[in-house]
Write an enzyme that holds these catalytic residues in place. Structure first.
Site, short mmCIF file in Angstrom:
data_model
loop_
_atom_site.label_atom_id
_atom_site.label_comp_id
_atom_site.label_asym_id
_atom_site.label_seq_id
_atom_site.Cartn_x
_atom_site.Cartn_y
_atom_site.Cartn_z
N THR C 133 0.82 -1.20 0.00
CA THR C 133 0.00 0.00 0.00
C THR C 133 0.85 1.25 0.00
OG1 THR C 133 -1.48 1.41 1.26
CG2 THR C 133 -0.29 -0.20 2.53
N ASP C 135 -0.24 3.82 1.20
CA ASP C 135 -0.74 4.58 2.35
C ASP C 135 0.06 4.33 3.63
OD1 ASP C 135 -2.82 5.84 0.99
OD2 ASP C 135 -4.13 4.09 1.21
N MET C 281 -1.55 8.91 -10.57
CA MET C 281 -0.15 8.74 -10.96
C MET C 281 0.72 8.45 -9.75
SD MET C 281 2.22 11.49 -10.35
CE MET C 281 3.09 11.94 -11.83
N GLN C 282 0.25 8.82 -8.55
CA GLN C 282 1.03 8.56 -7.34
C GLN C 282 1.24 7.06 -7.07
OE1 GLN C 282 -0.30 11.40 -3.94
NE2 GLN C 282 -1.75 11.77 -5.60
N ARG C 283 0.40 6.22 -7.64
CA ARG C 283 0.58 4.78 -7.40
C ARG C 283 1.19 4.07 -8.61
NH1 ARG C 283 -3.15 2.11 -5.10
NH2 ARG C 283 -4.41 3.67 -4.07
#
Lengths: 356, 356, 356, 356
Positions: C133, C135, C281-283
């Site tokens: 993740t 996160d 795009m962050q992932r």
């Protein structure tokens, strides 16, 4: 010799590199040069807000994004309108120029800004323009600084989206900067391997866009990437009168055209659609080596022209050579994608859809 | 329709993107296309080492460095020399071509490889060349794929060296690839803000290089960056006969010219000098967006030419348009920096020394 | 020995690197290993959609983003609900496991996915979880793979925004992924030099946020950067009942919290405010070296546990050492920022505002 | 309150970010702070070369590589030796400290530099150390700033070499910084997917290295990547006395250990071997987000300790928490890879060879 300099309009990545090119050339060629930097674009010229730059102010800025002088938007159409205190802006700019005994004013700016540069030329000032814009839409030059750096960032966004789109089997729309012209979307779309590219110059038929997505699905490709320019427009919208189009924009229920396209594609294809809007980051960060070389060359050429007393030009590139384009020719024209553009034709050969 | 394809010589960053451009165009335009990929360049063509490529072999390779077909160096001057088993290589290549019933052979290669492509053309084969090299030295095209990606990596090295040079107050020499031509060093040198740039085409005077370092020191600049091409050469070395020069190279006590220059600069200026040699990494990694666009365009154009039956050309770029350059004109010529090159003149205006 | 493997939930950057770590360890330690890859997460396990993986399937994927197996979201709370054809999903998964004679199932997934892993453990299957993740909210492990790569991308966005914010003298809000936890926003905010950081765990007072912007303006700093987590929440919103909050979200006139904050800051400070939403795009994209090392280590440790017959754990990191955390302890818990978090305190010492 | 600050020894990527963390904390917590920056490390402290820093000197430097104060190497073992003019350096440093009425001296430095910091502590000065080094070899802290940024650059080099090695089917040796410890090589080697990793702490047997290359060749893998630390050492060399080893180094016919290993591998395997030496670029360029967060945290913690009057410590990280390590414990110790290191064991499980 006293040279004024300002950066005008939306910022981009290679402004400092360009100013460094001008400054290094002037300082290296003459001992008696003084450069005046106006703060926040034409605002500084109008209101006599400036600082005297030293040689070392231009050291170490080659790779820095943004502009050491700051910038602001001063719309051309308001230049002839007095400010809230009744100040005549054009006269004010001329006065600043004369008071500071400038031999020349160098303006780093895009389409709108160069209109004002041309206006100052008409008013008798010695001016030189330098083509700043991530949009690459300045008439008369093959390329503008900021363009390649923006392509790199927009492409990186597509690259990142690509892996997540492929993993999830989704349709992804990436919205790329460009309200009136689609060069940035066209280049980043091809560089990022987009399947569909929608640009303002080529109005799209949403059914053809959906058909292109369906064709891929039928070929077993679980995902599609659509690169959409901010100013992409459907055939129906393109057929509207200016007034009707403005009304449509004002009442559109989506934050931008990408979301509208996304909703329709989802409806027409039944596929899950996501939208990514990288936004202002496309004009930020460090300039790429391509832009640094371009900016250095344009800056050095502008420096040479100042030393030679050649004014009234935008300094650009034509066929890989420095070109001096009369500002009178540049002002008010946009360089747009033509329907028969070579690159568009090549993309179509490969099966990339433009939705037309 | 059967199309052979191979990648030849030193690898570079955008080979896969170029092959993808050719393949996507062919597959999209005709149903009956079969692409034969030869393994490790001309070696595969000579020894019938190949695999039949499928459409999906070209999917997802746009951003991958290297070449999915592998490559090897097969010197042109040995092509007419039989191999260890007495095999006539040229005849063997023709036989493979005929046996596989190829309609065309596409060669991605640099200067040396395209000489062999031209030889096969003279022998009656349908050939198309594509300009692969980080050196940008192919005659007839303004730009080659791999060049901009290599500039980016070489510039990044200079950028990194810049901060350490500045922190320590050292002279740093960065050795950049290029034995015969200096384009890569010139572009990366300007992009990286090098103070001195030494390229093969402009022989240097070591005293002038030292003087440029001393001038900076006198101006209070504690460090200097010198970008040196692998093939940089002093005026004395340039005056040697070929035989004498070879002897010098063979007996040189330094691993490369950079170390020799470094030792002399240290002696002449009294400053601490360090050398950095990024080496092969300059030709590796993912292609940059500029190269991906260029490769896609060249590939699509080559695909179109195959479909149209136009053979015997190198597909390049001239003034931002696709250009078909007769292979007969390309073979054996190098595109070198001319002494009056615009970019060199601009760099000199800014005070960058070329040691001449 | 037969090992099943699947990637579940939202994708992230280092899934392939992790699977490679598991696979390389198994293939290197035993000759008789067979790995079964389930397609699109638990969906593949439920519906027997899989492929038998070969050693070479795991070659060259260390740096590739996304997941070679595909992924999908299969909410835990629906696992006990039969599908549209009345299929009992949990029984179906158990049946697939048994039918394929698996010795173990490896699940790369986040918080929700690991709840299902734990459910399968309770049902008697041999399972191992791996903490996927961006996160970093998985309970029991100090760090999760994907997290650092996402920090890098979010930080790059802030970096790019920084130069444009500084040039224009604007307030910029950058919205960073994270609905329930703010680790990504906290790290990227500090790495990007944000002036204000708003995270879900620390409800903000909009007047304090505005005051922080005004304080900077008073100190002559023309711009401010606000890093806002998707799930940032005001003190008023935090005081709402769950039902009221849901109603607020449903009727909010802004596309996301960032726009709401932006509108209020603009109103309260009179400054121009812009919002950037990098989004998915962050992932995406290639995993960073930190994540590649982490993933390789976790994967190798999981491989070792399979060989040793240790099941029922999430493999994570505790104090820089591999940790085996019982899945029973992990399921259903979130690792959130605590108000007295060391990093938050350090940021506050430096003058970074959290709006509290 | 007056605080002195200096950066000592080889530079690295996150020095400015760390100083910014200290300075922002001090300026934000107290109005009466004055920071004195010593120029070029201990040299500035010895010779009273300094400048008074303003708050804005620390603005905008978070992402800048190098050090705004400059640095130099001042070997610990010469500290007690008078300089060429007979100056007692330790007394000189104490005098400068007293003359400037410093309340504390903050030293950003690696192993050698912190020995001098400890010496000054023993001499009665208030000192705080901050762990600067790309080598991650400082005893007492889990991690040092610069380390992750250097990993990123070294890994990028391996990534680039990977594509060219694969295309050409070559063995490539990448030489990574680290004379005494191999952490950088270990991390970059694993992150870059190296097949063989050679570090100073684990002497290699060249026959085992060659066997690992041959094993890959036998499995059809045409290329191998060997990550070699600068200080890698063979079992034979490790068995030499210090004197004998020095003689070997002095008479070695190769520029570095990598070339020696390369020559032997080529001889033993018959494969083509190339060597890449990225060198000093590994310590240059912009710090990565990981290092920026780490530096900011360490800097803020150091600032807090100054305000609280806690001196004599190195500020590091232990188990993800700030740790205050007595300088007396740190000085003269190196944190090295242990043979039973978890990460080494994991790498071996996957088939990575350490040549032992």
């Amino acid at each position: 010799m006293r040279v004024g300099m300002l950066t005008s309009g939306g910022d981009c990545q290679s402004l400092n590199a360009t100013m460094r090119g001008v400054a290094k050339t002037l300082y290296n060629q003459r001992k008696d040069v003084e450069i005046i930097g106006f703060i926040e674009g034409y605002r500084g010229l109008i209101y006599e807000d400036y600082r005297i730059m030293k040689s070392k102010d231009f050291s170490g800025i080659l790779t820095n994004g943004g502009t050491i002088l700051g910038t602001s938007r001063q719309p051309f159409k308001l230049m002839r309108v007095p400010d809230e205190n009744g100040l005549d802006k054009v006269e004010a700019m001329k006065n600043t120029y004369k008071k500071l005994k400038l031999d020349c004013l160098v303006v780093l700016g895009g389409n709108g800004s160069q209109k004002t540069t041309n206006l100052l030329r008409q008013e008798g000032l010695n001016v030189i323009g330098l083509p700043k814009t991530i949009d690459n839409d300045l008439w008369g030059t093959d390329v503008t600084f900021g363009f390649q750096s923006a392509i790199n960032l927009a492409t990186q966004t597509i690259d990142c989206i690509h892996t997540t789109a492929a993993s999830h089997g989704r349709v992804f729309i990436v919205e790329i900067m460009g309200h009136k012209v689609g060069w940035l979307t066209l280049h980043a779309g091809i560089a990022g391997g987009a399947d569909i590219i929608l640009v303002p110059e080529i109005p799209y038929d949403i059914n053809k866009v959906a058909a292109a997505v369906n064709k891929r699905a039928k070929e077993g490709k679980r995902f599609s990437i659509i690169a959409v320019a901010e100013g992409a427009i459907s055939k129906e919208q393109a057929a509207l009168s200016k007034k009707e189009y403005k009304k449509y924009i004002a009442t559109r229920q989506y934050p931008s055209i990408s979301y509208e396209i996304g909703a329709k594609i989802s409806e027409l294809t039944g596929q899950e659609v996501r939208v990514a809007v990288p936004g202002h980051m496309q004009r930020g960060g460090s300039p790429c080596p391509y832009d640094r070389v371009l900016s250095t060359r344009l800056g050095a050429a502008a420096g040479k022209m100042i030393l030679d007393g050649e004014f009234g030009y935008l300094v650009g590139m034509k066929n890989n050579h420095i070109a001096k384009i009369p500002l009178a020719d540049v002002a008010g024209k946009l360089k747009m994608i033509q329907p028969d553009d070579e690159m568009v034709q090549e993309a179509k050969l490969m099966g990339i859809s433009f939705g037309d």
